[in-house]
Scaffold this motif. Structure first.
Motif, short mmCIF file in Angstrom:
data_model
loop_
_atom_site.label_atom_id
_atom_site.label_comp_id
_atom_site.label_asym_id
_atom_site.label_seq_id
_atom_site.Cartn_x
_atom_site.Cartn_y
_atom_site.Cartn_z
N PRO A 155 137.09 -5.22 100.12
CA PRO A 155 135.89 -5.02 100.94
C PRO A 155 134.82 -4.20 100.22
N VAL A 156 135.24 -3.23 99.43
CA VAL A 156 134.28 -2.39 98.71
C VAL A 156 133.49 -3.25 97.72
N LEU A 192 133.59 -14.52 89.96
CA LEU A 192 134.11 -13.16 89.89
C LEU A 192 135.02 -12.83 91.07
N GLY A 193 134.56 -13.15 92.26
CA GLY A 193 135.30 -12.76 93.46
C GLY A 193 136.55 -13.56 93.71
N ALA A 198 127.13 -7.64 97.91
CA ALA A 198 126.05 -7.96 98.85
C ALA A 198 124.83 -7.07 98.60
N MET A 199 125.09 -5.83 98.24
CA MET A 199 123.98 -4.93 97.92
C MET A 199 123.21 -5.44 96.71
N ALA A 200 123.95 -5.85 95.69
CA ALA A 200 123.31 -6.27 94.44
C ALA A 200 122.61 -7.61 94.56
N LEU A 201 123.22 -8.53 95.29
CA LEU A 201 122.71 -9.89 95.29
C LEU A 201 121.72 -10.21 96.41
N VAL A 202 121.93 -9.65 97.58
CA VAL A 202 121.06 -10.02 98.70
C VAL A 202 120.35 -8.82 99.32
N ALA A 206 123.22 -17.43 92.93
CA ALA A 206 123.83 -16.24 92.33
C ALA A 206 124.96 -15.70 93.20
N ALA A 207 124.74 -15.63 94.51
CA ALA A 207 125.78 -15.14 95.42
C ALA A 207 126.99 -16.06 95.42
N LEU A 208 126.75 -17.35 95.45
CA LEU A 208 127.85 -18.31 95.43
C LEU A 208 128.61 -18.26 94.11
N SER A 209 127.89 -18.14 93.02
CA SER A 209 128.53 -18.03 91.70
C SER A 209 129.35 -16.75 91.60
N PHE A 210 128.81 -15.66 92.11
CA PHE A 210 129.54 -14.39 92.13
C PHE A 210 130.84 -14.55 92.90
#
Length: 130
Positions: free
Chosen positions: A83-84, A54-55, A90-94, A46-50
């Motif tokens: 950065p925001v 998206l990123g 990071a808050m949402a995913l990890v 999920a973090a990598l996909s984000f």
């Protein structure tokens, strides 16, 4: 804006990302790094996909759209949010939690952007007098 690239922005973005990934792969191989084969779970995917979708991909596409529609100054303001968005992701995913200094940083970034937007809204004669 001064030297527009011929072609559809999504195709241009895809080529930029492909060339960037190839350069990163070459750098990884030169440095002797290896691709991780363990530790893949739903949160990592999920973090990598984000990050990829998206990123990076959507952000590039939005940059091209925005730079066609507004001034370079306003378009550049969007980079202050990188950065925001990263910390919020990071808050949402990890489950990362920002420290007090992070929140201060958010406030300063948003305040700086607001000051620039307010200055852009001032009459041109007022800006030149400052």
């Amino acid at each position: 804006k001064g030297w527009p690239v011929a072609g559809h922005r999504i195709v241009i973005t895809a080529w930029q990302l492909a060339v960037g990934a190839a350069c990163a792969l070459v750098g990884m191989l030169i440095a002797g790094e290896s691709f991780p084969t363990q530790g893949w779970n739903g949160r990592v995917v999920a973090a990598l996909s984000f990050h990829i979708i998206l990123g990076t991909a959507v952000a590039y596409w939005l940059w091209f759209v925005l730079s066609e529609r507004v001034s370079a100054t306003v378009a550049a303001l969007t980079t202050l949010m990188v950065p925001v968005v990263g910390v919020l992701g990071a808050m949402a995913l990890v489950g990362d939690r920002p420290a007090a200094m992070d929140w201060w940083g958010f406030g300063l970034v948003l305040s700086g952007a607001a000051l620039i937007v307010l200055n852009l809204g001032a009459a041109p004669a007022q800006r030149t007098q400052r």
